[in-house]
Design a protein around this motif. Structure first.
Motif, PDB file in Angstrom:
ATOM      1  N   GLU A   1      -5.167   3.708   0.025  1.00  0.00           N
ATOM      2  CA  GLU A   1      -4.942   4.177   1.628  1.00  0.00           C
ATOM      3  C   GLU A   1      -4.329   4.207   2.507  1.00  0.00           C
ATOM      4  OE1 GLU A   1      -8.496   6.232   4.698  1.00  0.00           O
ATOM      5  OE2 GLU A   1      -9.193   5.233   2.621  1.00  0.00           O
ATOM      6  N   LEU A   2      -3.439   4.860   3.224  1.00  0.00           N
ATOM      7  CA  LEU A   2      -2.743   4.461   4.528  1.00  0.00           C
ATOM      8  C   LEU A   2      -3.311   5.096   5.466  1.00  0.00           C
ATOM      9  CD1 LEU A   2       0.569   4.345   3.291  1.00  0.00           C
ATOM     10  CD2 LEU A   2      -0.635   2.742   3.686  1.00  0.00           C
ATOM     11  N   PRO A   3      -4.304   4.818   6.307  1.00  0.00           N
ATOM     12  CA  PRO A   3      -4.930   5.424   6.866  1.00  0.00           C
ATOM     13  C   PRO A   3      -4.186   6.298   7.992  1.00  0.00           C
ATOM     14  CG  PRO A   3      -5.756   3.063   7.167  1.00  0.00           C
ATOM     15  CD  PRO A   3      -4.659   3.159   5.978  1.00  0.00           C
TER      16      PRO A   3
ATOM     17  N   SER B   1       6.314  -5.486   1.347  1.00  0.00           N
ATOM     18  CA  SER B   1       5.242  -5.712  -0.041  1.00  0.00           C
ATOM     19  C   SER B   1       3.752  -6.032   1.112  1.00  0.00           C
ATOM     20  CB  SER B   1       6.005  -6.349  -0.544  1.00  0.00           C
ATOM     21  OG  SER B   1       4.810  -6.579  -1.562  1.00  0.00           O
ATOM     22  N   LEU B   2       3.137  -5.085   0.079  1.00  0.00           N
ATOM     23  CA  LEU B   2       1.520  -5.076   0.807  1.00  0.00           C
ATOM     24  C   LEU B   2       0.710  -5.572  -1.060  1.00  0.00           C
ATOM     25  CD1 LEU B   2       2.079  -3.182   3.060  1.00  0.00           C
ATOM     26  CD2 LEU B   2      -0.545  -3.083   2.605  1.00  0.00           C
TER      27      LEU B   2
ATOM     28  N   TYR C   1       6.731   3.312  -1.094  1.00  0.00           N
ATOM     29  CA  TYR C   1       7.149   5.085   0.060  1.00  0.00           C
ATOM     30  C   TYR C   1       8.403   4.286   0.459  1.00  0.00           C
ATOM     31  CZ  TYR C   1       2.007   6.610  -0.727  1.00  0.00           C
ATOM     32  OH  TYR C   1       0.998   6.563  -0.418  1.00  0.00           O
ATOM     33  N   ARG C   2       8.464   5.327   1.107  1.00  0.00           N
ATOM     34  CA  ARG C   2      10.274   5.405   1.914  1.00  0.00           C
ATOM     35  C   ARG C   2      10.088   5.507   3.666  1.00  0.00           C
ATOM     36  NH1 ARG C   2      15.345   5.452   2.045  1.00  0.00           N
ATOM     37  NH2 ARG C   2      15.985   5.907   3.553  1.00  0.00           N
ATOM     38  N   LEU C   3       9.736   4.626   4.361  1.00  0.00           N
ATOM     39  CA  LEU C   3       9.346   5.324   6.050  1.00  0.00           C
ATOM     40  C   LEU C   3      10.837   5.511   6.284  1.00  0.00           C
ATOM     41  CD1 LEU C   3       8.724   2.453   5.007  1.00  0.00           C
ATOM     42  CD2 LEU C   3       8.765   2.013   7.779  1.00  0.00           C
ATOM     43  N   PRO C   4      10.892   6.805   7.518  1.00  0.00           N
ATOM     44  CA  PRO C   4      11.246   7.960   8.025  1.00  0.00           C
ATOM     45  C   PRO C   4      12.521   7.758   8.769  1.00  0.00           C
ATOM     46  CG  PRO C   4       9.109   7.874   9.388  1.00  0.00           C
ATOM     47  CD  PRO C   4       9.019   6.443   7.806  1.00  0.00           C
TER      48      PRO C   4
ATOM     49  N   PHE D   1      -3.382  -6.628   5.652  1.00  0.00           N
ATOM     50  CA  PHE D   1      -3.536  -7.074   7.323  1.00  0.00           C
ATOM     51  C   PHE D   1      -2.022  -5.917   7.401  1.00  0.00           C
ATOM     52  CE2 PHE D   1      -0.090  -9.338   9.993  1.00  0.00           C
ATOM     53  CZ  PHE D   1      -0.903  -9.422  11.233  1.00  0.00           C
ATOM     54  N   LEU D   2      -1.307  -5.800   6.857  1.00  0.00           N
ATOM     55  CA  LEU D   2      -0.538  -4.665   7.274  1.00  0.00           C
ATOM     56  C   LEU D   2      -0.878  -2.950   6.860  1.00  0.00           C
ATOM     57  CD1 LEU D   2       2.819  -6.167   7.127  1.00  0.00           C
ATOM     58  CD2 LEU D   2       2.243  -6.178   9.019  1.00  0.00           C
ATOM     59  N   GLN D   3      -1.752  -3.135   6.179  1.00  0.00           N
ATOM     60  CA  GLN D   3      -2.111  -1.483   6.397  1.00  0.00           C
ATOM     61  C   GLN D   3      -2.164  -0.736   6.863  1.00  0.00           C
ATOM     62  OE1 GLN D   3      -5.650  -1.257   3.540  1.00  0.00           O
ATOM     63  NE2 GLN D   3      -6.085   0.127   3.290  1.00  0.00           N
ATOM     64  N   ASP D   4      -3.040  -0.420   7.609  1.00  0.00           N
ATOM     65  CA  ASP D   4      -2.930   0.358   9.293  1.00  0.00           C
ATOM     66  C   ASP D   4      -1.616   0.316  10.094  1.00  0.00           C
ATOM     67  OD1 ASP D   4      -6.010   0.658   8.078  1.00  0.00           O
ATOM     68  OD2 ASP D   4      -5.973  -0.745   9.923  1.00  0.00           O
ATOM     69  N   VAL D   5      -1.148  -1.199   9.972  1.00  0.00           N
ATOM     70  CA  VAL D   5       0.419  -0.637  11.000  1.00  0.00           C
ATOM     71  C   VAL D   5       1.390   0.362  10.108  1.00  0.00           C
ATOM     72  CG1 VAL D   5       2.199  -1.455  11.484  1.00  0.00           C
ATOM     73  CG2 VAL D   5       0.043  -2.688  11.673  1.00  0.00           C
ATOM     74  N   LEU D   6       1.097   0.114   8.966  1.00  0.00           N
ATOM     75  CA  LEU D   6       1.903   0.929   7.775  1.00  0.00           C
ATOM     76  C   LEU D   6       1.292   2.371   7.927  1.00  0.00           C
ATOM     77  CD1 LEU D   6       4.347   1.272   5.682  1.00  0.00           C
ATOM     78  CD2 LEU D   6       2.807   0.759   4.358  1.00  0.00           C
ATOM     79  N   GLY D   7       0.267   2.807   7.753  1.00  0.00           N
ATOM     80  CA  GLY D   7       0.056   3.746   7.978  1.00  0.00           C
ATOM     81  C   GLY D   7       0.001   4.448   8.701  1.00  0.00           C
ATOM     82  N   GLN D   8      -0.267   3.823  10.106  1.00  0.00           N
ATOM     83  CA  GLN D   8      -0.809   4.966  11.611  1.00  0.00           C
ATOM     84  C   GLN D   8       0.629   4.180  12.697  1.00  0.00           C
ATOM     85  OE1 GLN D   8      -4.171   2.526  12.967  1.00  0.00           O
ATOM     86  NE2 GLN D   8      -5.317   4.167  11.576  1.00  0.00           N
ATOM     87  N   LYS D   9       2.075   2.900  12.602  1.00  0.00           N
ATOM     88  CA  LYS D   9       2.597   2.701  13.469  1.00  0.00           C
ATOM     89  C   LYS D   9       3.751   2.320  12.645  1.00  0.00           C
ATOM     90  CE  LYS D   9      -0.782   0.904  17.598  1.00  0.00           C
ATOM     91  NZ  LYS D   9      -0.826   0.233  17.590  1.00  0.00           N
TER      92      LYS D   9
END
Length: 774
Positions: free
Chosen positions: A642-644, A557-558, A667-670, A615-623
């Protein structure tokens, strides 16, 4: 038998008038009545952290707005929600289902529940209230009622006037810590007067070795403190009980000191034995835990504006009123004193009855204040007490200061009662004048001390006034809070002085003083209740969607769900909040996300990245694969965040939007790593988090993505098997070929000693209720 029952009832009513009992029970209920009736009222009124923190709710609002006044409704620390409510609810649910609350599978990658201590897993029966809707409020009311009764019994034992006893009991039930800290730090408070009462009972009954009995009240008081979920407050309160016991030991006749000391030791030992399962769980977890600042000495000086807030609690507005620059002071307070209570406490220094106790209380209060301020001559001496330097003393010492002031004030009020009786019997004018001076001189000194203190803290509070003068929030201005607090406090003290100095008010002197101090306490307690706000409904669709999609995996959760609230809703999350934390889990987080993360509050938000993202926004979007390796299958983020990198990501790495509301997106992670992981030559049929069936064509290895700690056991087809570490974090077990039934279980190491200690403690508790010989 009827004659005995009538006699016992008569004795009880003589010492505990029925209307006093009714007041102590009903007053906490009436003060919270609006909130208790909230569900039946239009819009409701609640201090429930779920609504205040917007944990999984359909909509969001500013966490400091929504009530008549801005601010938080009766608790400074959000741990009231993320620890007491969320984890306490899990402990209550475990007890309700006949499960011992050893393990929390819903925070991080699993962690001890009882061993973490703050959930109060063995704080029975009180923790069971947290399993009810609105349980946090019920717990607070129950502890306030218990605190009032325990203080009432203590003051009766000290021989106070009945009016003073009732006033003192109400003051303790509505003290500053109960008003501002409806989380862990307030829970041991109810048992402090009970522990002091236990010392007084032993003092009155131990007459030689034959009278070494009656330690059970002391054991119940100390045991309640130890079990009540917050070891720092319990430990600090224990120092006051120890000082009190040492004083009473010194006052015993020489031949009775050894039996008295033995009774105190047995009472303290019994308390520890009653808490043995909790203490064993905690002690066996600590070697594997990260404890943050508690690992080294803590020497935090109380912010200077906090001294003004101690005397005038709302001089800077309600809880967290003002710009962010003022928040440091609120994070550092754990209660308040008010103005009338210190005035009466100074008045109590003059009396002769129980002179040694008064000196002890005054010295203890000065030592606490000196340690808070880190005064060179006092703080090093206090730090010499083992364990003191490892606590956040500046914040959690308020209950002891409040107790010292309250007892001194009770002695002062009792002195006034006795002087009133003496003055009523005075026959000559000279004797009347002498009696008047005996009251007037201490009153003038107390007024002078308080006036000097007010002038000093007003000057110290100048930086806060400078920040607040241009700030406006809510219907009340910053200037009104500042000047209104000082004027109201001054008016109440002036009324007390008038009652003590004016002969025309001599007849109502005690009633005026008791009414003023109780009225101030009730008013100060009720101010945060004006910040209660309407209920925000929980987003049932979000919760149902998550339960349908998550399986045995976890979510991150963010901000949509505060840390640990996964435990409240029965959904596993890697977010956590608390200390201690598993050291292996903190090391893994620092490896995956960098050393600048917040190990105490891993909420996905703080600290923000240099570009201002969560803190985890970029990690969630990019990694997202970093989170997937931890078993994360779902992500809850603020609506529209926005999820970069997601737009440019290949299809196999894109997150799938499952649900969207005005507050959150789900969201569901793949490709999340499954909770139970085994090679392809094994068929896995999970039954729960602790049970599964497998069928392997050849021997293989099963990885269970749950934290590995000593205490975990696994049985394969009923036989004990060996558990190992995977990645220094998870669990690994060898699987046989062919079908197998596998069951995992957790029990803290050495718990047989914990249960044996509990049984022995119960035996000692029963023996300690004997009357002994006078």
């Amino acid at each position: 038998m009827p004659a005995f029952s009538f006699s016992a009832r008569h004795r009880f009513c003589a010492h505990w008038p029925v209307w006093h009992v009714v007041v102590l029970v009903l007053l906490p209920v009436l003060v919270h009545l609006l909130e208790l009736l909230g569900p039946a009222l239009w819009g409701g009124a609640t201090s429930d952290p779920i609504s205040v923190l917007s944990a999984g709710t359909q909509t969001r609002r500013n966490w400091l707005e929504g009530g008549i006044l801005p601010g938080l409704p009766g608790w400074v620390d959000g741990c009231a929600g993320v620890i007491v409510q969320a984890l306490g609810h899990l402990a209550a649910a475990d007890w309700r289902h006949g499960i011992l609350p050893w393990w929390n599978p819903y925070s991080g990658v699993g962690m001890p529940l009882a061993g973490e201590y703050q959930p109060g897993a063995f704080f029975l029966p009180f923790v069971l209230l947290l399993g009810l809707p609105g349980g946090l409020l019920f717990l607070k009311i129950a502890l306030q009622i218990l605190a009032g009764f325990c203080m009432y019994a203590l003051l009766r034992k000290l021989g106070m006037d009945a009016r003073v006893v009732l006033a003192g009991a109400v003051l303790w039930a509505f003290n500053g810590t109960f008003a501002w800290a409806s989380d862990g730090p307030s829970q041991p408070l109810a048992f402090l007067p009970l522990a002091l009462l236990g010392v007084e009972v032993l003092r009155g009954t131990a007459r030689g070795w034959a009278g070494v009995r009656n330690w059970s009240i002391l054991a119940l008081g100390l045991g309640g403190m130890v079990l009540s979920s917050f070891p720092e407050t319990a430990f600090l309160q224990g120092t006051l009980v120890l000082c009190w016991a040492l004083l009473r030991l010194a006052q015993q006749p020489a031949g009775e000191r050894a039996p008295f000391a033995a009774a105190i030791a047995v009472g303290g030992s019994t308390a520890l034995l009653l808490a043995a399962p909790q203490l064993v769980a905690f002690a066996t977890y600590l070697p594997h835990a990260w404890v943050g600042d508690h690992a080294a000495g803590i020497s935090i000086t109380q912010p200077i504006t906090c001294w003004a807030m101690a005397l005038f609690p709302y001089i800077n507005g309600p809880i967290f009123y003002g710009p962010a620059s003022r928040y440091e002071a609120w994070w550092s307070v754990g209660g308040y004193w008010g103005t009338v209570l210190p005035f009466l406490a100074v008045l109590g220094l003059w009396g002769r009855r129980e002179r040694a106790v008064r000196i002890l209380l005054a010295a203890y209060f000065v030592a606490c204040v000196g340690k808070q301020a880190n005064l060179p001559g006092i703080a090093p001496l206090v730090d010499m007490i083992p364990g003191i330097a490892l606590t956040f003393f500046h914040r959690f010492c308020y209950p002891m200061e409040e107790m010292a002031l309250l007892l001194l004030a009770a002695f002062g009020l009792d002195d006034v009662c006795r002087h009133a009786v003496i003055q009523a019997r005075a026959e000559s004018a000279k004797q009347c004048t002498k009696n008047w001076l005996a009251t007037a001189w201490p009153a003038l000194c107390a007024g002078g001390v308080l006036l000097l203190a007010t002038y000093t803290v007003w000057r110290w509070n100048a930086p806060a006034r400078a920040d607040l003068w241009g700030f406006a929030q809510g219907p009340v201005s910053s200037r009104f809070y500042a000047f209104g607090s000082v004027l109201a406090g001054g008016a109440l003290v002036a009324l007390c002085l008038a009652a003590l100095l004016l002969p025309i008010l001599a007849r109502w002197r005690v009633a005026v003083l008791a009414s003023v101090v109780v009225a101030e306490a009730l008013f100060l307690f009720c101010v945060p209740l004006l910040s209660t706000r309407s209920v925000l409904p929980v987003d049932a669709t979000l919760m149902n969607t998550m339960k349908a999609q998550i399986g045995l995996n976890r979510f991150v959760s963010l901000g949509g769900l505060a840390p640990n609230y996964g435990a409240y809703f029965g959904l596993a999350s890697i977010n956590h909040n608390g200390v201690p934390m598993p050291a292996a889990w903190i090391a893994r987080l620092q490896h995956d996300f960098g050393t600048n993360l917040n190990p105490v509050t891993f909420d996905g938000i703080t600290p923000n990245t240099p570009n201002g993202h969560f803190f985890l926004q970029d990690v969630l979007g990019q990694k997202p694969e970093v989170l997937e390796r931890l078993g994360v299958a779902l992500a809850v983020v603020p609506h529209g965040m926005e999820l970069p990198g997601q737009q440019e990501a290949p299809a196999e790495k894109r997150l799938q939007l499952l649900y969207s509301s005005a507050a959150n997106d789900l969201y569901r992670l793949p490709h999340p790593t499954p909770y139970f992981e085994a090679p392809e030559n094994c068929e896995i049929q999970p039954l729960s988090r602790t049970a599964l069936r497998t069928n392997c064509r050849t021997p293989a290895t099963l990885i269970r993505h749950e934290l590995m700690l000593p205490g975990w056991h696994v049985r394969i087809n009923g036989q004990e098997a060996t558990l190992g570490y995977e990645e220094n974090l998870f669990q690994r077990v060898a699987l046989p070929n062919g079908p197998a039934e596998i069951r995992f279980s957790f029990t803290p190491p050495g718990m047989a000693w914990g249960w044996a200690g509990l049984v022995f403690g119960l035996v000692l508790l029963g023996l300690g209720f004997g009357r002994g010989q006078r």
